[in-house]
Every structure is written in C-alpha cells, then in structure tokens.
Scaffold this active site. Structure first.
Site, PDB file in Angstrom:
ATOM      1  N   ASN A  31      41.984  10.659 -15.278  1.00  0.00           N
ATOM      2  CA  ASN A  31      43.194  11.395 -15.593  1.00  0.00           C
ATOM      3  C   ASN A  31      43.032  12.904 -15.376  1.00  0.00           C
ATOM      4  O   ASN A  31      43.464  13.433 -14.343  1.00  0.00           O
ATOM      5  CB  ASN A  31      43.621  11.098 -17.031  1.00  0.00           C
ATOM      6  N   ASP A  32      42.399  13.580 -16.321  1.00  0.00           N
ATOM      7  CA  ASP A  32      42.334  15.038 -16.257  1.00  0.00           C
ATOM      8  C   ASP A  32      41.698  15.567 -14.964  1.00  0.00           C
ATOM      9  O   ASP A  32      42.089  16.622 -14.469  1.00  0.00           O
ATOM     10  CB  ASP A  32      41.562  15.583 -17.463  1.00  0.00           C
ATOM     11  N   VAL A  33      40.744  14.806 -14.408  1.00  0.00           N
ATOM     12  CA  VAL A  33      40.062  15.275 -13.196  1.00  0.00           C
ATOM     13  C   VAL A  33      40.949  15.172 -11.957  1.00  0.00           C
ATOM     14  O   VAL A  33      40.532  15.534 -10.875  1.00  0.00           O
ATOM     15  CB  VAL A  33      38.735  14.517 -12.942  1.00  0.00           C
ATOM     16  N   THR A  34      42.189  14.657 -12.134  1.00  0.00           N
ATOM     17  CA  THR A  34      43.103  14.571 -10.992  1.00  0.00           C
ATOM     18  C   THR A  34      44.341  15.449 -11.190  1.00  0.00           C
ATOM     19  O   THR A  34      45.252  15.416 -10.374  1.00  0.00           O
ATOM     20  CB  THR A  34      43.604  13.126 -10.784  1.00  0.00           C
TER      21      THR A  34
END
Lengths: 95, 474
Positions: free
Chosen positions: B400-403
């Site tokens: 999630n956050d890494v995208t």
C-alpha cells in the site's frame, strides 16, 4: 600495550571491515544476512564456555554460564540451519 | 622470544583469529546468491573450530562442569534445530527477532556470569565498564526482541499498533542515562564488589524494562527497522562481552554483526525517508486509527476477476508488486502459479520489491524464493521504476504505502519524499485488497483514485488463484 587498547583497536577495525563486506550484500539476501549474522553472533558461546569453567563447581557464575551456553547454541545451530534452508531455495531462472 | 613455545592461550587466540577470518570470508560470499550457501558453510566451520578449541582449552577444569556444558549444548542445539526446521518462511521475521533476543541475553549472561564467578579479580575499570554496557545492551536487546517477536507473531500482549504514553520518551532517556551513569560508577570503584554486584542487577532490571518500553511504542510496519536495529544491538552486546573477557573472537564478530545491523537499519530508514529517531519515537500507525483517513479522496473503479483477467491476458509485460498482505494471506505460491500461467502465454513477468515491503529486510525475496520464483526476476527499487514505465499491467498484491504517488507529488502528505514504486506509471494498475480501508499509516492511497487503476477486492490468495484459473480457462 594495555589489552584494553588492543581490544579497542580490534573493535574499530572490525567495524570497518564489517561495513566494507556487508555493503556488498544484495537486497535479495538481506534476510539470510540477518539470520546468518544471528548465527555468528552466537560466538558468545565461546565466552559462555570460558565462563562455565570453574574450579569450584557450585558457583552462581556457572549457572549463568550454563544458561548462556544454551542461548548461544540456539543462535549458532538455529541461525546456520535456517540460513541454509533459505539459501537452498534461491534459484536462478532456467536457461 | 621466538624460541619460546606458544602458550595454550596463544594457540586459542590464533584459532579465534582463523575463525574470524572464516566469518568475514563467509560474509563476503553472501555478496552473490551463487556463493551464498558455501559462505554460510564456511562460516559455520569457523564457529565449530572456535567452539571445539575453547572446549579443549577449558577441559582442564572440573569434570562435572564439563557434563553441564554438554547438557547445555544439547539443549541449545535441540531448540535451535527445532526452530530452524519448523519455522514457516512467512514466520521468518519472528525467527530472526527471537535469535536477536537470544544473542542479547547470552551476552548479558556471559558478562554477569563472569562477574559472579570472579568478583574479586575485577580490578580493571575497563572490564567493569564493559560488563555494565554488555548487561545494558544485552538486556535491551532481549526484551526488545521479545516484544518485536510478539508484534510480528500477532499475540495479545504485544499489539501491532504502537503503545505510547505521555513522557515515554523522557522516561526512556532517563533510564538510558541512568544506567550509563551506574555503569560508570561500577567502573569507578572496582574494589567494591558487593555494591557493584547490586549495581549490576540494577542495570539488568532497568535494561530489561527499557527494551519493552522502546519497542512497544513502535508500530508493526516499522518492524523492518526495529529488527535490523536489534540485530545490530545483539552484535554490540557480543562485542562488549568480548571486552569483558578480553576475547578478540567476540569483539571482532560482535563488531561485524553490529555493522551489518546498522547498515540494514540505515537502508530501511532511507527507504521510508525517515530518521531513526522518528521511527523509534514517532509512533506512526497509532493516532490515525481514530481519525478519518488523510490524503486523497475520490471514486475508485472496481474490477471483477473476469474483467481483470481480460486486461492481463492482453498485456505483454506484467509487474507484480508484493507487500505484507501477500505474506499474511500466504499467497506466494498462488502468485508463482499466476506468473507461470502468464509466462505460458508469452507474457513477461517481473517482481518489484520495495526495501521495506514486508516486516523485515528481504522478507518478500525469501517468500518468493520459497515459492520457486527465480531471484533474477526480482527487481529492486531503481530497476523496478525503470521497468514500470514500459509495463502494461502492474499487479499490486498487499502493498500500500510504498505505492502511493502522493510521496512524489503531495508535499503535505506524511509520506512525501519517501522513495516509492511508481506503479501509477504503468499503463494499467490492479490493486488486490480486502477493502478500501487505508493502510497501516492511516493514509489513503491516491493511487486508487487514478484513472488507470482498478481495484479487485478480496483475499489476496483467492483473487490471485482466481486470476490463474480464469486465465487457464481462456
């Protein structure tokens, strides 16, 4: 030279060696690196063995040494075996 | 004089040097996958040498204590083997956390054991200072690692969310400074064995509490940093124990491990664009639960498995982007099957691995290796981003956050500046996710509202298997 000074020299130089060697480990192998370094930090087993040696058996230090050997051996055996288990799985694409 | 024969301790120290050389050589071989296994073997040979040599060195002592040594080694080896063979690959972060902790407690026990064994001989201040520090670092490593283990394992007593209270940071610093002062006190009065023994117990108790306080306040998604840092601590503790015993084997090896953990910690922090202090005391992932999700809002497009399959089938290049969700759903084997199905259709499949995807450094790599994915298909951050621009479909599985593109574009986002995988650059993006709930950091992902992004809701394993089955039918 004072043994303490010698130890400090060894400590500092070893840290530099560690940085040089480990910077080259690719990110794919970071988990095996951690478990492998867990295994080698089990070198404390050597210290534990030296502590467990006592001319008088009934000493509190020996009990601590006993426990230290147990924990350090878990690290050595567990660390190397699990690292090998992981590394066996890494395969390159055929052809 | 050169004519003088080497003494027994001299020989032992030379064996230690050889063992250290083998450790360094073994680590060097870890720089390539092909030689890594051999490196691990070489390293273990060094360990065996050092242990056996030490054993013969001490065997001049009382026979009874040697029996205890055997028993201790057997117990340790039994537990170690059991853990190493039984652990699932998804449980590897827990395993490493446990081993970190055991390393820490072993060093604490060695330092205290040495003190208890020969309190009267502790004349030198430096050895006593090291005893205090080994106890401090070893204790923090032990309980800190147990809490990390609990958070990774998902047990009740160690919640995934950070547990923080007012003055926690101040308390931690006070305890840390306090135990350093007490260590100095011990070193200042070497002759006073009784009060030093008391001080040492005090340091041990404070250190064990400190470890809990330090890690309990950190959220589950920050565990890659915590596990790396504790790895480094376990090495430092071993090095300090080496100072206590004046043992170069422990000092060299401890420094190597300390350096290794520190490098990984730095890599992880950089990959999140956060300072170590922010990770340790930021409490990220806690407050957000009560608040409405921050960041982008909008409408998303939902795709069925069938619709997504049609798009996948038409692609030439597919990039799979795995995250912690893949580990939780144990979807790595299903992912590999999907990749095979795509490969059969002449579609190129690669994997984009973010450094902090998962719960420890290299977590995704190990899981995919377990499923039989060739490691040369796993691309790191830079390689992935170069490739994503030419990718037809990016398939995000449990990341999630890494995208989140907000890390690139939105200066007000908490993620701003974090290096991300630019999946939004791909022609199409599919996100497999249970629901629209925001990720760990409580930040809604801008990606989901982009035009080229489709959401496929459901359990990662079921959806991925569904995609393979649907593809096979066509």
């Amino acid at each position: 030279m004072d043994p303490f000074v010698t130890s400090i020299i060894v400590f500092v130089l070893a840290i530099f060696v560690g940085f040089e060697v480990i910077t080259k480990v690719p990110s794919t192998l970071h988990t095996p690196l951690m478990s492998g370094s867990n295994a080698i930090s089990g070198i404390t087993i050597v210290g534990a063995l030296l502590c467990s040696f006592s001319p008088t058996f009934a000493s509190f230090g020996v009990i601590l040494g006993f426990l230290a050997i147990v924990f350090a051996t878990i690290n050595v055996v567990g660390g190397y075996v699990v690292t090998d288990r992981m590394l066996r799985m890494f395969k390159q694409k055929k052809g | 004089m050169w004519t003088q024969a080497l003494t027994k301790p001299d020989i032992l120290n030379l064996v230690y040097l050889l063992a250290a050389v083998l450790f360094i050589f073994g680590l060097k071989q870890l720089s390539a996958v092909k030689t890594a296994r051999r490196g691990n073997f070489i390293s273990s040979a060094g360990m065996l040498m050092a242990t056996v040599a030490t054993f013969f060195f001490i065997s001049g002592g009382q026979w009874i204590s040697l029996i205890w040594v055997f028993i201790a080694v057997l117990i340790g080896a039994g537990i170690g083997l059991y853990l190493a063979l039984k652990i699932e690959m998804t449980g590897m972060p827990q395993m490493v956390a446990l081993l970190n902790g055991f390393g820490g407690i072993a060093s604490l026990l060695v330092a205290c054991g040495d003190f208890a064994r020969t309190p009267a001989e502790h004349g030198s201040w430096d050895s006593l200072l090291a005893t205090g520090l080994a106890t401090l670092i070893g204790g923090v490593t032990f309980t800190g690692s147990l809490i990390a283990y609990g958070k990774l394992q998902g047990v009740k007593w160690a919640p995934d969310k950070p547990v923080q209270f007012g003055g926690q940071k101040a308390l931690i610093f006070a305890m840390l400074v306090g135990s350093l002062i007490v260590s100095a006190l011990i070193a200042a009065r070497p002759e006073d064995a009784i009060s030093n023994g008391f001080f040492l117990v005090l340091i041990a108790l404070v250190a064990l509490t400190l470890g809990v306080l330090l890690v309990i306040g950190i959220g589950g998604a920050d565990m890659p940093v915590v596990v790396s840092l504790l790895n480094s601590y376990s090495g430092l503790a071993a090095a300090m124990a080496g100072f206590v015993l004046n043992n170069s084997a422990l000092i060299i090896t401890g420094s190597l491990v300390g350096a290794s953990g520190l490098i990984l910690t730095t890599i992880m922090c950089k990959a999140m664009n956060r300072s170590l202090m922010n990770v340790l005391f930021g409490g990220v992932g806690g407050a957000a639960a009560g608040h409405a999700a921050a960041g982008a809002q909008g409408t998303h497009r939902e795709f069925s498995i069938e619709d997504a399959t049609i798009v996948l089938d038409a692609a030439q290049r597919v990039m799979i982007v795995p995250g912690y969700g893949m580990a939780v759903a144990q979807a790595q084997h299903a992912v590999k099957e999907l990749a095979q199905e795509l490969d059969r259709r002449g579609i190129t499949v690669n994997y984009a691995i973010h450094p902090v995807a998962g719960r420890m450094p290299g977590h995704m790599n190990v899981l995919l290796a377990e499923a039989g994915v060739p490691y040369d298909q796993l691309l790191d951050l830079d390689q992935s981003n170069a490739e994503l621009e030419h990718t037809d479909v990016a398939l995000v599985i449990g990341a999630n956050d890494v995208t989140n593109p907000a890390a690139r574009t939105d200066a007000s986002s908490p993620l701003y500046g974090m290096p991300i995988l630019n999946v939004d650059m791909a022609r199409n993006v599919f996100v497999i996710k249970r629901s629209m709930n925001p990720g760990f950091a409580g930040i809604q992902n801008e990606l989901y509202f982009k035009e080229n992004c489709g959401m496929v809701f459901g359990d990662a394993k079921k959806v991925v298997s569904g995609l393979s089955a649907e593809l096979a039918d066509q």
